[in-house]
Design a protein around this motif. Structure first.
Motif, PDB file in Angstrom:
ATOM      1  N   GLY A 133     -17.466  96.063 -22.357  1.00 29.39           N
ATOM      2  CA  GLY A 133     -17.071  96.036 -20.950  1.00 29.39           C
ATOM      3  C   GLY A 133     -16.060  97.126 -20.679  1.00 29.39           C
ATOM      4  O   GLY A 133     -15.359  97.589 -21.574  1.00 29.39           O
ATOM      5  N   ARG A 134     -16.000  97.554 -19.423  1.00 26.98           N
ATOM      6  CA  ARG A 134     -15.022  98.575 -19.052  1.00 26.98           C
ATOM      7  C   ARG A 134     -14.605  98.363 -17.604  1.00 26.98           C
ATOM      8  O   ARG A 134     -15.447  98.233 -16.704  1.00 26.98           O
ATOM      9  CB  ARG A 134     -15.606  99.976 -19.210  1.00 26.98           C
ATOM     10  N   ALA A 194     -16.770  98.262 -14.196  1.00 27.38           N
ATOM     11  CA  ALA A 194     -17.895  99.197 -14.302  1.00 27.38           C
ATOM     12  C   ALA A 194     -18.995  98.656 -15.206  1.00 27.38           C
ATOM     13  O   ALA A 194     -20.178  98.792 -14.904  1.00 27.38           O
ATOM     14  CB  ALA A 194     -17.405 100.550 -14.827  1.00 27.38           C
ATOM     15  N   LEU A 195     -18.601  98.064 -16.324  1.00 32.04           N
ATOM     16  CA  LEU A 195     -19.558  97.514 -17.292  1.00 32.04           C
ATOM     17  C   LEU A 195     -19.073  96.141 -17.728  1.00 32.04           C
ATOM     18  O   LEU A 195     -17.864  95.898 -17.826  1.00 32.04           O
ATOM     19  CB  LEU A 195     -19.683  98.417 -18.525  1.00 32.04           C
ATOM     20  N   GLU A 196     -20.035  95.260 -18.035  1.00 30.04           N
ATOM     21  CA  GLU A 196     -19.670  93.916 -18.464  1.00 30.04           C
ATOM     22  C   GLU A 196     -20.711  93.391 -19.440  1.00 30.04           C
ATOM     23  O   GLU A 196     -21.919  93.355 -19.150  1.00 30.04           O
ATOM     24  CB  GLU A 196     -19.580  92.989 -17.251  1.00 30.04           C
ATOM     25  N   SER A 230     -24.227 101.478 -11.663  1.00 33.64           N
ATOM     26  CA  SER A 230     -24.606 100.687 -12.834  1.00 33.64           C
ATOM     27  C   SER A 230     -23.816 101.070 -14.084  1.00 33.64           C
ATOM     28  O   SER A 230     -23.966 100.421 -15.119  1.00 33.64           O
ATOM     29  CB  SER A 230     -26.109 100.823 -13.112  1.00 33.64           C
ATOM     30  N   GLY A 231     -23.012 102.106 -14.018  1.00 39.91           N
ATOM     31  CA  GLY A 231     -22.147 102.453 -15.151  1.00 39.91           C
ATOM     32  C   GLY A 231     -22.835 103.245 -16.245  1.00 39.91           C
ATOM     33  O   GLY A 231     -22.374 103.237 -17.399  1.00 39.91           O
ATOM     34  N   LYS A 232     -23.903 103.958 -15.918  1.00 39.05           N
ATOM     35  CA  LYS A 232     -24.654 104.693 -16.945  1.00 39.05           C
ATOM     36  C   LYS A 232     -23.782 105.740 -17.653  1.00 39.05           C
ATOM     37  O   LYS A 232     -23.737 105.792 -18.879  1.00 39.05           O
ATOM     38  CB  LYS A 232     -25.871 105.388 -16.319  1.00 39.05           C
ATOM     39  N   ASP A 243     -22.968  97.101 -10.529  1.00 38.55           N
ATOM     40  CA  ASP A 243     -21.688  96.502 -10.087  1.00 38.55           C
ATOM     41  C   ASP A 243     -21.518  95.028 -10.446  1.00 38.55           C
ATOM     42  O   ASP A 243     -21.649  94.176  -9.567  1.00 38.55           O
ATOM     43  CB  ASP A 243     -21.530  96.687  -8.578  1.00 38.55           C
ATOM     44  N   PRO A 244     -21.197  94.674 -11.664  1.00 37.24           N
ATOM     45  CA  PRO A 244     -20.975  95.571 -12.791  1.00 37.24           C
ATOM     46  C   PRO A 244     -22.270  95.890 -13.524  1.00 37.24           C
ATOM     47  O   PRO A 244     -23.282  95.201 -13.377  1.00 37.24           O
ATOM     48  CB  PRO A 244     -20.031  94.765 -13.685  1.00 37.24           C
ATOM     49  N   GLY A 245     -22.221  96.928 -14.332  1.00 31.96           N
ATOM     50  CA  GLY A 245     -23.377  97.295 -15.125  1.00 31.96           C
ATOM     51  C   GLY A 245     -23.592  96.329 -16.281  1.00 31.96           C
ATOM     52  O   GLY A 245     -22.689  96.070 -17.072  1.00 31.96           O
TER      53      GLY A 245
END
Length: 257
Positions: free
Chosen positions: A9-10, A17-19, A39-41, A206-208
């Protein structure tokens, strides 16, 4: 070397951003990551590159934690970021100089990658004398010359015209076949992802999160004619529907049937 992301996650302040991203790439695999905006790619790729630490979770390569940049991971971005004051051969040799290889070893590797990427006739050229596709070949050759275990590609062909992009897609698959390097590539182009990848990872927005992991059941040796086959068109449609569905879920609308 196996690349493993576990519950990654971030966050950036209040923005998630990421989960909970978990995925594995076996040695020599070609994985493409797609998803809608948000999507945090690129964040995911930056974490694997060691440029951004995860807020939660871990990234390991061959069981060793990734805690920062390293020569076992080569990164190529959309801009290519070749050094304008260095010739093609000196661009390719840059990382080898940092690794402390002898002049003979550097020359042998540079010569091989010049031949592999079709740049032999441009070895003494400066980047300003090259086309966009040629500059990306230089960037990819420079990353691969250090013989990384994993090649990370962030929208490497996004700025190219359609014809040049397709030429570069064929080039990249040929280089991957010849080197056996594990590739993790981020792209917004679903057709590109299906043509290049053995697997396509679809991120929600959102989140990726990993929404789907699609196996691409196409021949190992592919040329552009595969894009007209029924299996290719079916897989492209499947991935496009997944991207659209998970983006709509985030947007609060119901996917069309």
């Amino acid at each position: 070397m196996k690349l493993t992301l576990t519950d990654v996650g971030r966050t950036f302040g209040p923005k998630v951003a990421l989960e909970g991203v978990s995925l594995t790439a076996d040695a020599g695999q070609f994985l493409c990551v797609v998803g809608a905006s948000g999507s945090g790619k690129s964040t995911l790729l930056s974490i694997v590159a060691g440029l951004v630490p995860p807020t939660t979770g871990t990234v390991t390569l061959a069981g060793a934690p990734v805690t920062g940049p390293g020569p076992e991971r080569g990164l190529v971005c959309q801009s290519g970021a070749v050094y304008p004051w260095r010739t093609v051969e000196r661009n390719i040799a840059f990382g080898l100089e940092l690794l402390g290889l002898s002049r003979a070893e550097r020359k042998a590797r540079v010569d091989w990658y010049l031949a592999e990427t079709g740049l032999e006739l441009f070895r003494h050229a400066l980047p300003k004398q090259l086309s966009g596709g040629q500059r990306q070949r230089v960037a990819i050759a420079r990353a691969l010359a250090c013989e990384p275990e994993v090649l990370l590609l962030d929208e490497p062909f996004g700025a190219l015209d359609v014809q040049t992009k397709e030429d570069m897609q064929v080039f990249l698959r040929d280089v991957w076949r010849d080197t056996g390097t594990t590739v993790l590539m981020v792209t917004h182009d679903v057709e590109e992802a299906v043509f290049l990848g053995q697997r396509v990872i679809v991120l929600s927005s959102d989140p990726g999160r990993v929404a789907a992991d699609v196996l691409v059941d196409l021949p190992a040796d592919r040329d552009l004619t595969v894009k007209r086959t029924t299996e290719f068109l079916r897989t492209r449609a499947e991935v496009e529907d997944l991207v659209r569905t998970y983006h709509r879920r985030h947007a609060g609308t119901t996917p069309s049937r």
